[in-house]
Design an enzyme around this catalytic site. Sequence first.
Site, PDB file in Angstrom:
ATOM      1  N   VAL A 179      33.697  69.852  45.195  1.00 27.99           N
ATOM      2  CA  VAL A 179      33.736  69.527  43.912  1.00 27.99           C
ATOM      3  C   VAL A 179      33.110  70.230  42.818  1.00 27.99           C
ATOM      4  O   VAL A 179      33.403  70.085  41.642  1.00 27.99           O
ATOM      5  CB  VAL A 179      33.483  67.803  43.669  1.00 27.99           C
ATOM      6  CG1 VAL A 179      31.928  67.662  44.039  1.00 27.99           C
ATOM      7  CG2 VAL A 179      33.976  67.282  42.545  1.00 27.99           C
ATOM      8  N   ASP A 206      32.750  60.748  46.388  1.00 29.46           N
ATOM      9  CA  ASP A 206      32.185  60.292  47.480  1.00 29.46           C
ATOM     10  C   ASP A 206      31.930  61.126  48.553  1.00 29.46           C
ATOM     11  O   ASP A 206      32.505  62.140  48.483  1.00 29.46           O
ATOM     12  CB  ASP A 206      33.101  58.999  48.112  1.00 29.46           C
ATOM     13  CG  ASP A 206      34.729  59.916  48.446  1.00 29.46           C
ATOM     14  OD1 ASP A 206      34.843  60.284  49.713  1.00 29.46           O
ATOM     15  OD2 ASP A 206      35.538  59.857  47.272  1.00 29.46           O
ATOM     16  N   GLY A 217      38.268  64.415  49.164  1.00 30.94           N
ATOM     17  CA  GLY A 217      37.103  63.473  48.428  1.00 30.94           C
ATOM     18  C   GLY A 217      36.230  64.069  47.604  1.00 30.94           C
ATOM     19  O   GLY A 217      36.662  65.271  46.994  1.00 30.94           O
ATOM     20  N   GLU A 218      35.041  63.576  47.418  1.00 34.30           N
ATOM     21  CA  GLU A 218      34.085  64.166  46.577  1.00 34.30           C
ATOM     22  C   GLU A 218      34.412  64.186  45.081  1.00 34.30           C
ATOM     23  O   GLU A 218      33.572  64.357  44.210  1.00 34.30           O
ATOM     24  CB  GLU A 218      33.842  65.712  46.878  1.00 34.30           C
ATOM     25  CG  GLU A 218      33.445  65.925  48.244  1.00 34.30           C
ATOM     26  CD  GLU A 218      33.450  67.310  48.511  1.00 34.30           C
ATOM     27  OE1 GLU A 218      33.347  68.320  47.608  1.00 34.30           O
ATOM     28  OE2 GLU A 218      33.007  67.920  49.793  1.00 34.30           O
ATOM     29  N   GLY A 219      35.541  63.558  44.634  1.00 35.30           N
ATOM     30  CA  GLY A 219      36.168  63.732  43.236  1.00 35.30           C
ATOM     31  C   GLY A 219      36.847  64.945  42.923  1.00 35.30           C
ATOM     32  O   GLY A 219      37.230  65.222  41.736  1.00 35.30           O
TER      33      GLY A 219
END
Length: 344
Positions: free
Chosen positions: A96, A174, A315-317
């Site tokens: 991200v 996340d 994930g992670e954005g």
Amino acid sequence: MRSIEVPLPDAGVEREARRRLDGLVKPVGALGRLEELAAWLCAAHGTVPPPPVDDVRVVVFAGDHGITRTRPDVSAYPRQITAAMLRTFVTGKSGVTVLARQVGARVRVLDIAVDVDLDHIPEEVRAFKVRHGSGSIDVEDALAPDEVERAFDLGRAVADEEIDAGAQVLIPGDMGIGNSTVAAALVAASLGLPADEVVGTGTGVDEDGRARKVAVLDAALARAGHVEDPLSLLAALGSACAAATAGFVVQAAVRATPVLLDGVFSCAAALVARDLAPDAPRWWLAGHRSTEPAQGHALKALGLEPILDLGLRLGEGSGAVQAVSVLKAARAVLAEMGALADLT
């Protein structure tokens, strides 16, 4: 159950934006979803055209999930990866952070519930810790009631900090091995779905691994029973990160600030958050479609259509930040295209 009041985007401004879009140098509706997003941004910001999408902020809520302590086979990676990834975020080398730089977005990572104390990580990352890990949801609650409240309020406070500092768009990220299992549990419990319909491959488990996740989720859902109160649901089947994410997206709506939801974890938290603030989804967009089936169920329930579909599951954005370019394009269409009335 407490209910949180949320203002509504300006419907009159949205109508004005759509009229202007219809009058641009193109066939009516020819720019499809870009036009819808442009009108949505106008309603959110209360002006036509909306301001440039310049200040986008990602907040990654990191934490360990107890299910990977008792059932490490639900993930393709060991739980120690969560702590190791915090260092990668701090050095700017995570997925991200790399992708956010491409669109000018800022990334902030917070240790909400990582199992270990990482003294070498900057204090501003460690200052928000609620607890070490969470309970294993197949045999016990994830959090105590006071921990849920603390994490939820923490998420709201972080949203306030980012908005007060100038954020125009917020993205919840996340990081935590086992988070797709927790997200699936929240979606299944919220929507009354069986485990087999919401469980995916997460970090990349095979079919045997997916079957193990289904069995774990069956046990968690049976143990928790029917839970209606959103905060109690987060305590029973969620995590400190999920509670913080829920508070984050709710407070963004309270503050009339657009949110780009990311993958299954942020959408699961948003689904629970909606029950606390029913009008909050009016301020949320779905950045992308995850490969996790639980996200599809959550998006349908929230009435959101993903902007992108790239087959992502990191994930992670990381998926949502890639939708920022689309928002910038939508804004530019309305702000910079000529009008049909001016053609000679």
